[in-house]
Design an enzyme around this catalytic site. Structure first.
Site, PDB file in Angstrom:
ATOM      1  N   ARG A 231      33.954  42.813  37.072  1.00 46.10           N
ATOM      2  CA  ARG A 231      35.130  43.610  37.431  1.00 46.10           C
ATOM      3  C   ARG A 231      35.841  44.015  36.146  1.00 46.10           C
ATOM      4  NH1 ARG A 231      33.099  44.469  41.468  1.00 46.10           N
ATOM      5  NH2 ARG A 231      33.766  44.118  43.614  1.00 46.10           N
ATOM      6  N   GLU A 260      40.730  54.850  28.481  1.00 45.73           N
ATOM      7  CA  GLU A 260      40.927  54.315  27.134  1.00 45.73           C
ATOM      8  C   GLU A 260      39.633  53.799  26.508  1.00 45.73           C
ATOM      9  OE1 GLU A 260      43.727  51.069  27.526  1.00 45.73           O
ATOM     10  OE2 GLU A 260      42.902  50.582  29.492  1.00 45.73           O
ATOM     11  N   HIS A 272      29.461  52.357  36.667  1.00 43.89           N
ATOM     12  CA  HIS A 272      29.368  51.456  37.827  1.00 43.89           C
ATOM     13  C   HIS A 272      28.013  51.595  38.532  1.00 43.89           C
ATOM     14  CE1 HIS A 272      31.721  49.386  41.327  1.00 43.89           C
ATOM     15  NE2 HIS A 272      30.859  48.588  40.736  1.00 43.89           N
TER      16      HIS A 272
END
Length: 388
Positions: A231, A260, A272
């Protein structure tokens, strides 16, 4: 007929689990008995009174209001391990990419397009900028030894790495499956002090959020390479960027890009893809459907994230009464008291608890009237009663 509502596209392998003589499924079910979901957010969804269960075709359940579902007697399932191999393979790819600078090397090679016969010479001249160490003989710290962590540890060991594993909640099954070559780290400091690579495989909780931060990075070896396929918020982004800038961290590989992190030297941001394989989607959907079928038809609970797991074999001559209730003193006595008052004979019984909630299965050999069900439901602490 049981109604199964789908909130995302679910693999046909999973939907084929449902017997068409007993189930209908689709995204337009008005009174669903269960919901199958992948990534759709359910936090703003009004749960219908008919809903008995939600199955997440995947491991994480952050998109589901798990606590609120428990209060309403809705069992939430996930599918741990079904996508483990897919994630493991990408973690191994991440290990290699973090060392060998494959991604920036490929990007650089693209700039040579149009150089004609000069390409070969330019490759030989420029390749030294992308040299990186082999992973064989290096130390890998695996934080979290669930299904994915164990697979990663075993694969890394086969590739010649020295593996340190840390998990204070290591299950018996995981311990049996973990390679005997792994070093059992007693605390995270041992991981930080010894490992050239660290990969994180723990759930995101208030306690684990940002646990990779300036302080923990400071305890790591210089030039450590960190991988996060669990995560995004497990790692403090500002602190990892600072550590990359100073050289304390050589590379950060994450499956959770953020604005960022994208485009920063030393960061390999993968969109992902951990469980994005057809095999993983099939496995997750199939497991989720099987969990729903066993619960709806038999009342058994496997891989719930908000209620206790409970399994009681069925016999043909019995009716099954399933009761979700608060985990408070004397409530089981009250339930069986009502059953006795109604002259219902109990042949078999199972009671399991998990924190504030408990689940009781009663197999009975006499008919269960609506009045008996109402009497049980009226007891303090009872959340939901179902007769199968």
């Amino acid at each position: 007929m049981f109604q199964i509502k789908t909130l995302n596209k679910i693999s046909a392998c999973g939907l084929n689990v449902f017997d068409t003589a007993k189930y209908v499924h689709g995204d337009d079910m008005e009174k669903p008995d269960a919901i199958m979901v992948r990534s759709a957010s359910m936090h703003d969804m009004q749960m219908p009174e008919s809903l008995k269960a939600i199955a997440r075709a995947g491991a994480g359940t952050n998109n589901i209001p798990v606590a609120e579902c428990a209060e309403q007697g809705i069992v939430v399932f996930n599918t741990p391990g079904a996508n483990a191999n897919a994630v493991k393979e990408l973690v191994i790819a991440g290990l290699l990419m973090s060392s060998r600078k494959v991604v920036p090397a490929i990007d650089w090679a693209k700039t040579l397009k149009g150089k004609g016969d000069e390409v070969g010479k330019l490759v030989e001249k420029g390749k030294s900028a992308f040299a990186g160490p082999e992973i064989k003989g290096k130390s890998l710290g695996v934080v979290g030894l669930g299904a994915i962590g164990v697979m990663v540890a075993n694969a890394a060991s086969h590739l010649g790495m020295k593996v340190y594993g840390y998990d204070p909640y290591l299950s018996v099954d995981s311990a049996w499956n973990l390679t005997h070559n792994a070093v059992h780290a007693l605390d995270l400091k041992e991981i930080y002090a010894n490992c050239d690579y660290i990969t994180v495989h723990v759930p995101l909780t208030p306690e684990t959020k940002g646990f990779i931060n300036a302080e923990t990075i400071g305890a790591m070896k210089d030039g450590v390479r960190i991988l996060n396929f669990a995560r995004g918020d497990l790692v403090n982004a500002a602190d990892i960027l600072s550590a990359l800038d100073s050289g304390k961290v050589a590379a950060y590989v994450t499956d959770f890009p953020s604005d960022e992190l994208i485009g920063v030297e030393g960061v390999i941001a993968i969109p992902h893809l951990g469980a994005s394989t057809p095999e993983s989607e099939d496995n997750c959907a199939t497991m989720a459907a099987e969990e729903l079928v066993d619960y709806l038809e038999n009342g058994n609970i496997t891989h719930s994230v908000n209620l206790p797991d409970a399994f009681l074999p069925r016999t043909e001559a019995t009716t099954r009464v399933c009761v979700i209730h608060k985990n408070v003193p004397n409530i089981l006595t009250k339930i069986t008291g009502v059953v006795a008052d109604e002259n219902i004979n109990i042949e078999n019984m199972l009671n399991k608890s998990r924190k504030d909630y408990a689940y009781t299965i009663l197999d009975v050999t006499t008919p269960v009237s609506e009045g008996a069900v109402a009497a049980i439901a009226a007891l303090d602490g009872i959340i939901k009663v179902r007769v199968i």
